[in-house]
Design a protein around this motif. Sequence first.
Motif, mmCIF file in Angstrom:
data_model
loop_
_atom_site.group_PDB
_atom_site.id
_atom_site.type_symbol
_atom_site.label_atom_id
_atom_site.label_comp_id
_atom_site.label_asym_id
_atom_site.label_seq_id
_atom_site.Cartn_x
_atom_site.Cartn_y
_atom_site.Cartn_z
ATOM 1 N N GLN A 10 3.788 -0.990 4.652
ATOM 2 C CA GLN A 10 5.242 -1.118 4.558
ATOM 3 C C GLN A 10 5.652 -1.512 3.132
ATOM 4 O O GLN A 10 6.533 -0.911 2.532
ATOM 5 N N ARG A 11 4.964 -2.512 2.606
ATOM 6 C CA ARG A 11 5.250 -2.959 1.227
ATOM 7 C C ARG A 11 4.973 -1.842 0.223
ATOM 8 O O ARG A 11 5.701 -1.657 -0.745
ATOM 9 N N ALA A 12 3.871 -1.126 0.463
ATOM 10 C CA ALA A 12 3.482 -0.050 -0.459
ATOM 11 C C ALA A 12 4.549 1.041 -0.475
ATOM 12 O O ALA A 12 4.906 1.559 -1.539
ATOM 13 N N ALA A 13 5.083 1.360 0.709
ATOM 14 C CA ALA A 13 6.140 2.378 0.785
ATOM 15 C C ALA A 13 7.370 1.898 0.008
ATOM 16 O O ALA A 13 7.968 2.651 -0.766
ATOM 17 N N GLU A 14 7.725 0.626 0.185
ATOM 18 C CA GLU A 14 8.896 0.069 -0.520
ATOM 19 C C GLU A 14 8.660 0.045 -2.028
ATOM 20 O O GLU A 14 9.549 0.335 -2.821
ATOM 21 N N PHE A 15 7.432 -0.274 -2.402
ATOM 22 C CA PHE A 15 7.085 -0.288 -3.833
ATOM 23 C C PHE A 15 7.268 1.109 -4.428
ATOM 24 O O PHE A 15 7.902 1.281 -5.472
ATOM 25 N N LEU A 19 -2.589 -2.688 -3.609
ATOM 26 C CA LEU A 19 -1.653 -2.605 -2.480
ATOM 27 C C LEU A 19 -1.714 -1.212 -1.841
ATOM 28 O O LEU A 19 -1.722 -1.071 -0.618
ATOM 29 N N LEU A 20 -1.786 -0.182 -2.694
ATOM 30 C CA LEU A 20 -1.824 1.193 -2.174
ATOM 31 C C LEU A 20 -3.142 1.498 -1.465
ATOM 32 O O LEU A 20 -3.242 2.447 -0.706
ATOM 33 N N ASP A 21 -4.142 0.680 -1.726
ATOM 34 C CA ASP A 21 -5.467 0.860 -1.127
ATOM 35 C C ASP A 21 -5.602 0.052 0.171
ATOM 36 O O ASP A 21 -6.605 0.142 0.861
ATOM 37 N N ASP A 22 -4.580 -0.742 0.466
ATOM 38 C CA ASP A 22 -4.628 -1.671 1.603
ATOM 39 C C ASP A 22 -4.091 -0.976 2.863
ATOM 40 O O ASP A 22 -2.944 -0.532 2.894
ATOM 41 N N ARG A 23 -4.936 -0.892 3.897
ATOM 42 C CA ARG A 23 -4.539 -0.141 5.100
ATOM 43 C C ARG A 23 -3.789 -0.972 6.136
ATOM 44 O O ARG A 23 -3.372 -0.459 7.153
ATOM 45 N N ARG A 24 -3.646 -2.260 5.926
ATOM 46 C CA ARG A 24 -2.975 -3.084 6.942
ATOM 47 C C ARG A 24 -1.505 -2.674 7.055
ATOM 48 O O ARG A 24 -0.877 -2.365 6.042
ATOM 49 N N PRO A 25 -0.951 -2.665 8.271
ATOM 50 C CA PRO A 25 0.434 -2.199 8.459
ATOM 51 C C PRO A 25 1.443 -2.900 7.549
ATOM 52 O O PRO A 25 2.310 -2.250 6.976
ATOM 53 N N MET A 54 -2.199 -10.878 5.510
ATOM 54 C CA MET A 54 -1.205 -11.929 5.342
ATOM 55 C C MET A 54 -0.061 -11.447 4.457
ATOM 56 O O MET A 54 -0.226 -11.193 3.278
ATOM 57 N N THR A 55 1.092 -11.258 5.058
ATOM 58 C CA THR A 55 2.220 -10.706 4.342
ATOM 59 C C THR A 55 2.585 -11.558 3.124
ATOM 60 O O THR A 55 2.968 -11.025 2.094
ATOM 61 N N ALA A 56 2.450 -12.881 3.263
ATOM 62 C CA ALA A 56 2.854 -13.777 2.176
ATOM 63 C C ALA A 56 2.105 -13.463 0.886
ATOM 64 O O ALA A 56 2.641 -13.621 -0.204
ATOM 65 N N ALA A 57 0.865 -12.996 1.025
ATOM 66 C CA ALA A 57 0.064 -12.733 -0.164
ATOM 67 C C ALA A 57 0.396 -11.391 -0.803
ATOM 68 O O ALA A 57 -0.048 -11.110 -1.906
ATOM 69 N N LEU A 58 1.199 -10.602 -0.104
ATOM 70 C CA LEU A 58 1.517 -9.278 -0.637
ATOM 71 C C LEU A 58 2.623 -9.382 -1.680
ATOM 72 O O LEU A 58 3.553 -10.170 -1.520
ATOM 73 N N PRO A 59 2.530 -8.579 -2.738
ATOM 74 C CA PRO A 59 3.554 -8.671 -3.779
ATOM 75 C C PRO A 59 4.912 -8.146 -3.322
ATOM 76 O O PRO A 59 4.997 -7.316 -2.427
#
Length: 351
Positions: free
Chosen positions: A39-44, A29-35, A1-6
């Motif tokens: 994406q968020r992890a890369a931006e972070f 977040l970095l441990d989360d494999r969902r697409p 769920m994208t909404a729950a992502l920081p």
Amino acid sequence: MTAALPEPAALAAAVSGRDRLALARALNLLDDRRPAARQRAAEFLDALPTEKLDTGGHLIGITGPPGAGKSSLTASLIQVWRRRGLKVAILAVDPSSPISGGALLGDRLRMHASGADREVFIRSLACRGEFGGLSAEVWPMSLAMLAAFDIVLVETVGVGQKEIDVSKMTDTTCFVAQPASGDSIQFLKAGIMEVPHVIVVNKEDIGMAARKTLSELRNTLRRQMDPEGWQVPALSASAALGSGIEQLADALDAHRNWLLERGRFTARRRRCQAEWLVKHLRDEFGRYGIGLLGGEDALFAALAEAPRRRSPIAEYEALRARVVPCFAGRAAAPARPVPNPTEHNPATERT
Ligand SMILES: Nc1nc2c(ncn2[C@@H]2O[C@H](COP(=O)(O)OP(=O)(O)OP(=O)(O)O)[C@@H](O)[C@H]2O)c(=O)[nH]1
Ligand SMILES: [Mg+2]
């Protein structure tokens, strides 16, 4: 769920300000494999301050056989670093038990270290049997921790080839030798083990066996040079007595200064990322996949020498996007070669 992502930029700012909760969220977040999370992890990662990732802090790998005293030495080193005013983060990679979920190493460390100290951050990570013993998240997580702490130490168990991974993805590698165990010396002599930057024989309190191992290691090191010309020190210490720990901290610091003085520090970080990218690609796509990107050596050289830094996840996804269509049979070859593969110099040393 994208909404729950920081939100990446806010998270990066909070992590850089050493907000512990934010760092814990970032590591999740970095441990989360969902697409969406990738994406968020890369931006972070891209929002973290570049200077900290390029030249900041000290990323140290500590490795050695099970029970050699890595966690005990780490706990002693934490005390020394804290006295020196440094803020310390530990990433303990536990390969032993998928059931313990990586909690064991961290718990043992926490028992030793001062749990109440706000400037010490400890996170354990279960190794998922991938990446030759080192969890794939270690490099991106190390970057997040470097944005917030002066020292980031990664503890992994390894004898023989496993520690190669950690030694290639840190600024400085420390090998903890077990007294009266000839394995590490044999591995060093045979060239199976990557030469670490610092070797320490722990448990000097037990006497003769520790002294003998130290002198054997020193003899071996006289013939084995670090490929870059750094003179590898072999030290003796006792985590139990607290002896030799200041000298160990000094030796680790000396290697960092050595890299900085020679202008090699940032290049080494870049190479760490190249190692991570190539290893990650090899694990996912095998030799064939790497071949599509020009072959391992050319790919490594191109990545290690590329001047522009992107987050490892963004860089990985870009490479992945070139390999996947070939596997799907939609294209016979990658759309374009890797950056400057023709300028590849096979003699390029790997640090
Ligand atoms: N005599 C002596 N024992 C030590 C010393 N340092 C650690 N030990 C003991 O060695 C054992 C292993 O110590 P750890 O610090 O857990 O070793 P480790 O290398 O982190 O072990 P793993 O993470 O399980 O691979 C424990 O029983 C420690 O009490 C030392 O300096 N002297
Ligand atoms: Mg340990």
